[in-house]
Design a protein around this motif. Structure first.
Motif, PDB file in Angstrom:
ATOM      1  N   TYR A   1       0.822  -1.206   0.000  1.00 53.22           N
ATOM      2  CA  TYR A   1       0.000   0.000   0.000  1.00 53.22           C
ATOM      3  C   TYR A   1       0.854   1.252   0.000  1.00 53.22           C
ATOM      4  O   TYR A   1       1.973   1.254   0.513  1.00 53.22           O
ATOM      5  N   TYR A   2       0.312   2.304  -0.560  1.00 47.13           N
ATOM      6  CA  TYR A   2       0.834   3.649  -0.360  1.00 47.13           C
ATOM      7  C   TYR A   2      -0.163   4.361   0.526  1.00 47.13           C
ATOM      8  O   TYR A   2      -1.368   4.101   0.463  1.00 47.13           O
ATOM      9  N   ARG A   3       0.346   5.253   1.372  1.00 48.57           N
ATOM     10  CA  ARG A   3      -0.558   6.023   2.218  1.00 48.57           C
ATOM     11  C   ARG A   3       0.062   7.377   2.521  1.00 48.57           C
ATOM     12  O   ARG A   3       1.279   7.544   2.439  1.00 48.57           O
ATOM     13  N   CYS A   4      -0.799   8.305   2.876  1.00 54.47           N
ATOM     14  CA  CYS A   4      -0.336   9.644   3.219  1.00 54.47           C
ATOM     15  C   CYS A   4       0.331   9.598   4.588  1.00 54.47           C
ATOM     16  O   CYS A   4      -0.184   8.983   5.520  1.00 54.47           O
ATOM     17  N   SER A   5       1.473  10.251   4.711  1.00 56.08           N
ATOM     18  CA  SER A   5       2.148  10.297   6.007  1.00 56.08           C
ATOM     19  C   SER A   5       1.761  11.547   6.785  1.00 56.08           C
ATOM     20  O   SER A   5       2.248  11.772   7.877  1.00 56.08           O
ATOM     21  N   GLY A   6       0.878  12.351   6.217  1.00 62.02           N
ATOM     22  CA  GLY A   6       0.418  13.549   6.905  1.00 62.02           C
ATOM     23  C   GLY A   6      -0.736  13.233   7.843  1.00 62.02           C
ATOM     24  O   GLY A   6      -1.019  12.075   8.139  1.00 62.02           O
ATOM     25  N   LYS A   7      -1.405  14.271   8.301  1.00 65.03           N
ATOM     26  CA  LYS A   7      -2.496  14.080   9.246  1.00 65.03           C
ATOM     27  C   LYS A   7      -3.868  14.258   8.601  1.00 65.03           C
ATOM     28  O   LYS A   7      -4.851  14.522   9.267  1.00 65.03           O
ATOM     29  N   CYS A   8      -3.924  14.114   7.278  1.00 62.30           N
ATOM     30  CA  CYS A   8      -5.194  14.353   6.593  1.00 62.30           C
ATOM     31  C   CYS A   8      -6.120  13.142   6.632  1.00 62.30           C
ATOM     32  O   CYS A   8      -7.260  13.213   6.230  1.00 62.30           O
ATOM     33  N   SER A   9      -5.632  12.010   7.087  1.00 60.36           N
ATOM     34  CA  SER A   9      -6.434  10.781   7.201  1.00 60.36           C
ATOM     35  C   SER A   9      -6.933  10.269   5.862  1.00 60.36           C
ATOM     36  O   SER A   9      -7.982   9.646   5.791  1.00 60.36           O
ATOM     37  N   ASN A  10      -6.209  10.562   4.813  1.00 55.14           N
ATOM     38  CA  ASN A  10      -6.589  10.024   3.516  1.00 55.14           C
ATOM     39  C   ASN A  10      -6.407   8.515   3.541  1.00 55.14           C
ATOM     40  O   ASN A  10      -5.516   7.996   4.197  1.00 55.14           O
ATOM     41  N   ALA A  11      -7.266   7.802   2.850  1.00 55.46           N
ATOM     42  CA  ALA A  11      -7.243   6.333   2.876  1.00 55.46           C
ATOM     43  C   ALA A  11      -5.995   5.789   2.183  1.00 55.46           C
ATOM     44  O   ALA A  11      -5.420   6.441   1.320  1.00 55.46           O
ATOM     45  N   SER A  12      -5.591   4.607   2.574  1.00 59.26           N
ATOM     46  CA  SER A  12      -4.489   3.916   1.910  1.00 59.26           C
ATOM     47  C   SER A  12      -4.923   3.514   0.508  1.00 59.26           C
ATOM     48  O   SER A  12      -6.101   3.287   0.254  1.00 59.26           O
ATOM     49  N   ILE A  13      -3.942   3.438  -0.387  1.00 64.49           N
ATOM     50  CA  ILE A  13      -4.224   3.076  -1.770  1.00 64.49           C
ATOM     51  C   ILE A  13      -3.359   1.880  -2.125  1.00 64.49           C
ATOM     52  O   ILE A  13      -2.160   1.860  -1.822  1.00 64.49           O
ATOM     53  N   LYS A  14      -3.965   0.895  -2.757  1.00 63.15           N
ATOM     54  CA  LYS A  14      -3.201  -0.284  -3.159  1.00 63.15           C
ATOM     55  C   LYS A  14      -2.079   0.117  -4.098  1.00 63.15           C
ATOM     56  O   LYS A  14      -2.279   0.938  -4.994  1.00 63.15           O
ATOM     57  N   LYS A  15      -0.909  -0.472  -3.899  1.00 65.65           N
ATOM     58  CA  LYS A  15       0.247  -0.169  -4.732  1.00 65.65           C
ATOM     59  C   LYS A  15      -0.079  -0.401  -6.203  1.00 65.65           C
ATOM     60  O   LYS A  15       0.273   0.415  -7.045  1.00 65.65           O
ATOM     61  N   ARG A  16      -0.779  -1.461  -6.502  1.00 69.10           N
ATOM     62  CA  ARG A  16      -1.104  -1.780  -7.891  1.00 69.10           C
ATOM     63  C   ARG A  16      -1.945  -0.673  -8.521  1.00 69.10           C
ATOM     64  O   ARG A  16      -1.739  -0.312  -9.681  1.00 69.10           O
ATOM     65  N   ASP A  17      -2.875  -0.086  -7.770  1.00 65.66           N
ATOM     66  CA  ASP A  17      -3.709   0.989  -8.313  1.00 65.66           C
ATOM     67  C   ASP A  17      -2.861   2.210  -8.658  1.00 65.66           C
ATOM     68  O   ASP A  17      -3.061   2.859  -9.688  1.00 65.66           O
ATOM     69  N   ILE A  18      -1.911   2.553  -7.777  1.00 64.26           N
ATOM     70  CA  ILE A  18      -1.037   3.704  -8.057  1.00 64.26           C
ATOM     71  C   ILE A  18      -0.144   3.390  -9.249  1.00 64.26           C
ATOM     72  O   ILE A  18       0.013   4.229 -10.151  1.00 64.26           O
ATOM     73  N   ASP A  19       0.440   2.199  -9.264  1.00 64.45           N
ATOM     74  CA  ASP A  19       1.304   1.817 -10.391  1.00 64.45           C
ATOM     75  C   ASP A  19       0.540   1.897 -11.710  1.00 64.45           C
ATOM     76  O   ASP A  19       1.040   2.443 -12.697  1.00 64.45           O
TER      77      ASP A  19
END
Ligand SMILES: [Zn+2]
Length: 130
Positions: free
Chosen positions: A81-99
């Protein structure tokens, strides 16, 4: 540490709630429970730099911070997964979707053969001038 695990689903995800403890605190407690010295516990970095080439390059759509990456361990497998490291609480995204999204974007901006020919001519002129 803000991770949600369920027996129903194999994936573990980062919750949208504020974590009760930090990742470091979690691993220190685990070390104590396992009978290891908690003073020598390093925070586990749950990502592989070679596997997550878009880490910090792709930005969060909400806050603009570079995404970090990690493996989420499910019951039967691990999931990237990729995820935001900030405090915005954005959902994690599957690596395959980003790729897949980045590959689709790159296909749109692939230069045409004519453009590559012009670039080649330009480079040859520059090389001659220099
Ligand atoms: Zn964000």
């Amino acid at each position: 540490m803000g991770i949600i695990a369920s027996g129903k689903y194999p994936e573990e995800i980062r919750g949208q709630h504020v974590p009760m403890i930090t990742e470091s605190q979690f691993y220190r407690v685990q070390a104590i429970l396992d009978g290891r010295n908690p003073n020598f516990v390093k925070v586990k970095r749950n990502y592989d730099k070679t596997k997550f080439k878009l880490r910090r390059i792709v930005k969060c759509a909400r806050c603009g911070i570079g995404l970090t990456a990690a493996w989420s361990k499910g019951r039967h497998a691990s999931y990237a997964y990729y995820r935001c490291s900030g405090k915005c609480s954005n959902a994690s995204i599957k690596k395959r979707d980003i790729d897949d999204a980045v590959i689709a974007m790159l296909k749109q901006i692939t230069p045409t053969p004519e453009c590559l020919d012009l670039l080649s001519v330009l480079l040859k002129k520059r090389i001659i001038i220099v």
